[in-house]
Design an enzyme around this catalytic site. Sequence first.
Site, mmCIF file in Angstrom:
data_model
loop_
_atom_site.group_PDB
_atom_site.id
_atom_site.type_symbol
_atom_site.label_atom_id
_atom_site.label_comp_id
_atom_site.label_asym_id
_atom_site.label_seq_id
_atom_site.Cartn_x
_atom_site.Cartn_y
_atom_site.Cartn_z
ATOM 1 N N ASP A 213 6.056 3.292 2.744
ATOM 2 C CA ASP A 213 5.270 2.777 1.629
ATOM 3 C C ASP A 213 6.266 2.034 0.740
ATOM 4 O O ASP A 213 7.070 2.636 0.034
ATOM 5 C CB ASP A 213 4.615 3.954 0.904
ATOM 6 C CG ASP A 213 4.010 3.563 -0.440
ATOM 7 O OD1 ASP A 213 4.259 2.443 -0.912
ATOM 8 O OD2 ASP A 213 3.305 4.397 -1.035
ATOM 9 N N LYS A 239 2.834 -5.980 -7.388
ATOM 10 C CA LYS A 239 4.000 -5.252 -7.913
ATOM 11 C C LYS A 239 5.248 -6.130 -7.856
ATOM 12 O O LYS A 239 6.314 -5.729 -8.297
ATOM 13 C CB LYS A 239 4.263 -3.990 -7.091
ATOM 14 C CG LYS A 239 3.044 -3.121 -6.897
ATOM 15 C CD LYS A 239 3.180 -1.790 -7.575
ATOM 16 C CE LYS A 239 2.045 -0.876 -7.178
ATOM 17 N NZ LYS A 239 1.538 -0.106 -8.294
ATOM 18 N N CYS A 377 -1.229 8.744 -9.986
ATOM 19 C CA CYS A 377 -1.739 8.878 -8.608
ATOM 20 C C CYS A 377 -0.814 9.726 -7.743
ATOM 21 O O CYS A 377 -0.691 9.479 -6.530
ATOM 22 C CB CYS A 377 -1.977 7.514 -7.947
ATOM 23 S SG CYS A 377 -3.252 6.575 -8.730
HETATM 24 N N1 PLP Z 1 2.362 3.512 -3.218
HETATM 25 C C1 PLP Z 1 3.068 3.514 -4.363
HETATM 26 C C2 PLP Z 1 4.416 4.141 -4.384
HETATM 27 C C3 PLP Z 1 2.555 2.895 -5.500
HETATM 28 O O1 PLP Z 1 3.252 2.887 -6.631
HETATM 29 C C4 PLP Z 1 1.267 2.300 -5.425
HETATM 30 C C5 PLP Z 1 0.661 1.719 -6.630
HETATM 31 O O2 PLP Z 1 0.865 2.185 -7.737
HETATM 32 C C6 PLP Z 1 0.591 2.320 -4.212
HETATM 33 C C7 PLP Z 1 1.167 2.941 -3.124
HETATM 34 C C8 PLP Z 1 -0.759 1.685 -4.059
HETATM 35 O O3 PLP Z 1 -0.653 0.318 -4.246
HETATM 36 P P1 PLP Z 1 -1.965 -0.600 -4.357
HETATM 37 O O4 PLP Z 1 -2.836 0.042 -5.380
HETATM 38 O O5 PLP Z 1 -1.433 -1.916 -4.763
HETATM 39 O O6 PLP Z 1 -2.588 -0.615 -3.013
#
Ligand code: PLP
Length: 419
Positions: A213, A239, A377
Amino acid sequence: MSNLKEDILETTTKTLDLKKVRAEFPVLHQEVNGKPLVYLDNAATTQKPNSVINAVSEYYKGYNANIHRGIHTLAEKATAAFEETRKTVKAFLNAAEAEEIIFTKGTTEGINLVASSWGRKFVEAGDEIIISSMEHHSNIVPWQMLCEEKGATLKIIPINEAGEIIFEEYEKLLSEKTKIVSIVYVSNSLGTINPVKEIIERAHKVGAKVLLDGAQASSHLEIDVQSLDCDFFAFSGHKIYGPTGVGALYGKRELLEAMPPYQGGGEMIKEVTFEKTTYNEIPYKFEAGTPNIADVIGLKTAIEFINEIGKENISAHENELMTYAYELLKDIPGFRPIGTAKNKISVLSFVIEGLHHFDIGMMLDAQGIAVRTGHHCTQPLMGIFGIEGTIRASFSIYNTKEEVERLSDGLHRIVKMMK
Ligand code: PLP
């Protein structure tokens, strides 16, 4: 924008020419609640430079057309621009081939794509999937759903108090039952940079695949999927100074070719009859329907913005701000940082004992200071630290020392008033 790199590099070892950088970001130049905006929520999403905003708007103003299917001039121009981004992303990740890059809505969709397509085909009852304690929900839930469907088991790598994975515990979890290790490269809540190269090496020894990720890593660290030897890598455009609703998934060719389509529809087919459909080659097999053309085009410009400044310059600046912030905040009564890994990026997560993070976030907002509060999250991770959430200040290329001082002054004032 064209002379931005030169101007910045002239000064970067001493101080970045922040005026020039900030001038590229229109959203920064506004007042919020009567105070100049201090935007420190960059781990949630970064602001967009003019070049990205213009690229998206130029597409709509100048050559809006659907891609791949048309032979008219606008369609060809749009297709060329769209496919140029694929090459730019290939270079950004140092993938071997542009066909290994699939456009998605973002990291979440990338992970879901792998869990649904690769997972459904290759994971069976009794198999194991490994994730870590610091995963974002988007790297937990898709695997839970898959485990439930298949009768597989989710195993969790524990972490220490600093918020670093305990490597020996990870090694103990690995076995021939492990089908995939899906792990965050850089934690959004803690800032921890995980030792992904070693994690991948060990996983491959038992024949497991590895998904990274890369949502937080991609704007701070040089990514080289070939040298890392990861099997999949997912990231989000928003991001890395790019538009929302667009991202990319890298997958090794042989894996993508062996995977069934994720969604059915236009573009992902070779030939359709009512009796049988044959599927397109990669990457199109995974890109059903009209994609987010404008934002894919904007993503290229975002990567160019990063490349012009250089990730090492971006991280050096951000790390300096984080260190400065820590120095200014550490004496606040009740201040406790969450995530103190030796190897981390510019995310400063903390709690103030006795005060609720939401109250602090709201009071900072009243002073024009945007930070994130809550579980980010990563609810299971918050549980491990015995907290509901943190206050998170995350720094970016356009932030300044004065902004860090505004954060510090604001927090000192709030704590004095509330304690
Ligand atoms: N993984 C990590 C470490 C994140 O910080 C985020 C978003 O905050 C995501 C996954 C999910 O990203 P997205 O909402 O752009 O799909």
